[in-house]
Design an enzyme around this catalytic site. Structure first.
Site, PDB file in Angstrom:
ATOM      1  CB  CYS A 116      -0.962   0.004   1.178  1.00  0.00           C
ATOM      2  SG  CYS A 116      -2.277  -1.204   0.994  1.00  0.00           S
ATOM      3  CG  HIS A 256      -3.172   3.732   2.187  1.00  0.00           C
ATOM      4  ND1 HIS A 256      -3.564   3.418   0.907  1.00  0.00           N
ATOM      5  CD2 HIS A 256      -3.234   2.570   2.898  1.00  0.00           C
ATOM      6  CE1 HIS A 256      -3.851   2.137   0.846  1.00  0.00           C
ATOM      7  NE2 HIS A 256      -3.663   1.586   2.037  1.00  0.00           N
ATOM      8  CG  ASN A 286      -6.705  -0.396   0.900  1.00  0.00           C
ATOM      9  OD1 ASN A 286      -6.057   0.120  -0.009  1.00  0.00           O
ATOM     10  ND2 ASN A 286      -6.142  -0.927   1.968  1.00  0.00           N
TER      11      ASN A 286
END
Ligand code: UT7
Length: 332
Positions: A116, A256, A286
């Site tokens: 990520c 994020h 996500n």
């Protein structure tokens, strides 16, 4: 001599059409809208359903969006970087395929993987090439087809992830706008808590690994959450401190999109008002490497020249960090 900084000069994005809502998930696994919303902030995610399309498709669409908006001649691009945790193929570079497809005929290209944090780290790489004077146009794309590695019978992971892509162009700037500072870290202890076990050199694919579902994302959510909350907030606070930024100086947090509670904790630590926090987790979930550029694309019309942006991310590995960038152009 004037210092050259690396500025973002254009943004593009792509999200697939298919909407996987919380209501639809309720029919697939033992979950409910209330649990997902309060624990994560997610209402729906987008999935690329076409079986014959991989991450490159998402990346190409995002790149084409940028090229069209910027009226960019793709043959002028020097380098195409693809931040991704889900490359099309295990060995052939996804970036090479994407670069050829978009007409970046004079570019070289490669993939960059840090789960990520891939896009956050990619910004560091892209900026360094520009600041050094080596290249003038670096296209950084964050793209992930997370649906290709998610087990849609596992309620611990299938409610979180979505597919998407975002692209940014880095170019030299002589007014001082662009990439200013970064604080990037890793800790290998993390791979026990967030990983795909099989398919790599440690545990190659076999009948056994397929049967045991070891090609899907495994996450010990509680442990990852604890590390993410403290490290993302720490990194963001550190970048503010190092650059003597108060909460008044920061115009935007670009975090994020893993969990709304992690984002809120980071914003609280920075003492930032909610309206300064970019957020689209509700609609996309996500999207791993795509979260940061998708935020820039969604908020582009609100960004003004000189705005101070703090980026922060946390991901598998563990990998995490924060960076500070000033925006280089006004809305069109
Ligand atoms: O982007 C890369 C980095 N990743 C992250 O930052 C993710 C970090 N982790 C998280 O966001 C959260 O840990 C999750 C959203 C994954 C999970 O939230 P949580 O508050 O940590 O829940 P939990 O895993 O501790 O589970 C609490 C309860 C459990 O039931 P019991 O044992 O208390 O009876 C789970 O079995 O919730 C249950 N549960 C669910 N219930 C309904 C777990 N998943 C679900 C679900 N629907 N989808």
């Amino acid at each position: 001599m004037t210092k050259t900084t690396a500025a973002i000069t254009a943004v593009g994005s792509y999200i697939p059409d298919f909407v996987l809502s919380n209501a639809l998930l309720e029919t697939m696994v033992d979950t409910n809208d209330e649990w997902i919303t309060t624990r994560t902030g997610i209402k729906e995610r987008r999935l690329l359903k076409d079986k014959d399309k991989g991450t490159s498709y998402l990346a190409i669409q995002a790149a084409k969006d940028l090229i069209e908006k910027k009226q960019l001649d793709p043959s002028e691009i020097d380098l195409v970087l693809i931040a991704t945790a889900t490359p099309d193929l295990a060995v052939a570079s996804t970036a090479a395929y994407v670069a050829s497809n978009i007409g970046a005929t004079n570019a070289f290209s490669y993939d960059l993987q840090a789960a990520c944090s891939s896009f956050l780290y990619g910004m560091s790489t892209a900026s360094a090439y520009i600041e050094s004077g080596r290249y003038k146009k670096v296209l950084l794309i964050g793209a992930d087809k997370m649906s290709s590695i998610i087990d849609y019978t596992d309620r611990a992971t299938c409610i979180i992830f979505g597919d998407g892509a975002g692209a940014v162009l880095f170019e030299p700037n002589t007014e001082g706008y662009g990439y200013q500072d970064e604080y990037l870290r890793t800790d290998g202890v993390g791979r026990d808590f967030l990983r795909i076990e099989a398919g790599g050199s440690l545990l190659p694919a076999s009948e056994e690994t397929v049967k045991n579902k070891q090609h899907y994302v495994y996450q010990d959510g509680k442990t990852v959450f604890k590390f993410a909350v403290s490290n993302m907030a720490d990194a963001a606070a550190k970048i503010m401190e190092r650059n003597k930024l108060t909460h008044d100086d920061v115009n935007w947090l670009v975090p994020h999109q893993a969990n709304k509670r992690i984002i809120d904790a980071t914003a609280n630590r920075m003492d930032l008002a909610p309206e300064k926090v970019m957020m689209n987790i509700e609609h996309y979930g996500n999207t791993t490497s795509a979260t940061l550029p998708l935020l820039l694309a969604d908020y582009e019309q609100q960004l003004k020249k000189g705005d101070s942006l703090v980026f922060a991310a946390f991901g598998g590995g563990f990998t995490w960090g924060a960076s500070y960038l000033t925006w280089a152009y006004d809305p069109s």
